[in-house]
Motif scaffolding. Structure first.
Motif, PDB file in Angstrom:
ATOM      1  N   LEU A  83       2.021   1.556  -3.503  1.00 57.30           N
ATOM      2  CA  LEU A  83       0.914   2.022  -4.335  1.00 57.30           C
ATOM      3  C   LEU A  83       0.722   3.534  -4.197  1.00 57.30           C
ATOM      4  O   LEU A  83       0.514   4.226  -5.199  1.00 57.30           O
ATOM      5  CB  LEU A  83      -0.376   1.289  -3.975  1.00 57.30           C
ATOM      6  N   CYS A  84       0.801   4.048  -2.985  1.00 55.85           N
ATOM      7  CA  CYS A  84       0.657   5.496  -2.777  1.00 55.85           C
ATOM      8  C   CYS A  84       1.775   6.270  -3.483  1.00 55.85           C
ATOM      9  O   CYS A  84       1.515   7.290  -4.135  1.00 55.85           O
ATOM     10  CB  CYS A  84       0.653   5.817  -1.286  1.00 55.85           C
ATOM     11  N   LEU A  85       3.004   5.782  -3.377  1.00 55.45           N
ATOM     12  CA  LEU A  85       4.128   6.423  -4.062  1.00 55.45           C
ATOM     13  C   LEU A  85       3.933   6.370  -5.576  1.00 55.45           C
ATOM     14  O   LEU A  85       4.139   7.368  -6.276  1.00 55.45           O
ATOM     15  CB  LEU A  85       5.441   5.740  -3.671  1.00 55.45           C
ATOM     16  N   TYR A  86       3.494   5.225  -6.071  1.00 60.56           N
ATOM     17  CA  TYR A  86       3.257   5.054  -7.508  1.00 60.56           C
ATOM     18  C   TYR A  86       2.158   6.010  -7.994  1.00 60.56           C
ATOM     19  O   TYR A  86       2.293   6.642  -9.039  1.00 60.56           O
ATOM     20  CB  TYR A  86       2.888   3.598  -7.803  1.00 60.56           C
ATOM     21  N   LEU A  87       1.076   6.116  -7.232  1.00 64.76           N
ATOM     22  CA  LEU A  87      -0.015   7.016  -7.624  1.00 64.76           C
ATOM     23  C   LEU A  87       0.429   8.475  -7.601  1.00 64.76           C
ATOM     24  O   LEU A  87      -0.006   9.285  -8.425  1.00 64.76           O
ATOM     25  CB  LEU A  87      -1.237   6.802  -6.737  1.00 64.76           C
ATOM     26  N   TYR A  88       1.297   8.834  -6.656  1.00 60.32           N
ATOM     27  CA  TYR A  88       1.820  10.203  -6.619  1.00 60.32           C
ATOM     28  C   TYR A  88       2.640  10.483  -7.878  1.00 60.32           C
ATOM     29  O   TYR A  88       2.470  11.530  -8.521  1.00 60.32           O
ATOM     30  CB  TYR A  88       2.671  10.439  -5.373  1.00 60.32           C
ATOM     31  N   LEU A 112       0.826  -1.213   0.000  1.00 61.56           N
ATOM     32  CA  LEU A 112       0.000   0.000   0.000  1.00 61.56           C
ATOM     33  C   LEU A 112       0.863   1.266   0.000  1.00 61.56           C
ATOM     34  O   LEU A 112       0.501   2.260  -0.647  1.00 61.56           O
ATOM     35  CB  LEU A 112      -0.961  -0.014   1.184  1.00 61.56           C
ATOM     36  N   ILE A 113       1.996   1.224   0.687  1.00 64.77           N
ATOM     37  CA  ILE A 113       2.921   2.368   0.644  1.00 64.77           C
ATOM     38  C   ILE A 113       3.468   2.540  -0.765  1.00 64.77           C
ATOM     39  O   ILE A 113       3.523   3.653  -1.309  1.00 64.77           O
ATOM     40  CB  ILE A 113       4.061   2.188   1.670  1.00 64.77           C
TER      41      ILE A 113
END
Length: 183
Positions: A150-155, A147-148
């Motif tokens: 994923l958040c970095l990827y989405l940013y 999930l971390i």
């Protein structure tokens, strides 16, 4: 969606887009090397469609490794296309990466959830307490780490998408025209 003006509060979205593309190429090459260097028995593969014997035959023929390698080669191609798009300021060349990026984010979310849930469910099947505890720790690490990531990827996807919108708007109004608020 509100456009980002900076990447990581210090760099432009153009620089952030270039960094994202280079990171994509580096990670793809590292993954290809890892997939082919790591011993086969460390990588598990199952299709959920066919029986275990067919999955084993596919794994013995290196089919999963070949498919993953082809996907990563296309990722390298699309990231290279993104670099060219940024340097030439062409929004239509950025579009494949933007579309692929959101599809990969959805796939990453599904993969993280599926893998962690699978490990959590393995705990019910294990007899020993130590093995049970190991599965819970691994499942939790996969869930939190995934999930971390994923958040970095989405940013980073949002940085690229913001730069895509900026370039697209610039193309629509013309490169050498005045900004719309100064007309």
């Amino acid at each position: 969606m509100k456009r980002l003006q900076k990447c990581c509060c210090c760099a432009s979205t153009r620089t952030g887009t270039l960094i994202t593309a280079v990171l994509g190429i580096i990670l793809s090459i590292a993954t290809i090397i890892t997939v082919w260097v790591v011993e086969k028995h460390k990588v598990s593969f199952s299709t959920f469609i066919f029986d275990d014997d067919f999955d084993k035959k596919l794994s013995d023929l290196d089919i999963p490794r070949i498919i993953l390698t082809l996907n990563l080669c296309f990722t390298i191609l699309i990231c290279s296309l993104l670099i060219v798009a940024v340097l030439k300021r062409r929004s239509w060349l950025m579009l494949p990466w933007v579309v692929l990026g959101i599809v990969l984010a959805i796939g990453l979310l599904i993969s993280v959830l599926h893998t962690s849930i699978t490990y959590y469910l393995m705990e019910d099947k294990t007899e020993e307490k130590e093995e049970h505890r190991g599965h819970v720790v691994l499942a939790t690490a996969i869930l939190i780490g995934g999930l971390i990531y994923l958040c970095l990827y989405l940013y980073l996807w949002a940085v690229v998408f913001s730069h895509y919108l900026d370039v697209r708007d610039e193309e629509e109004r013309g490169r050498y025209r005045k900004a719309p608020y100064r007309r």
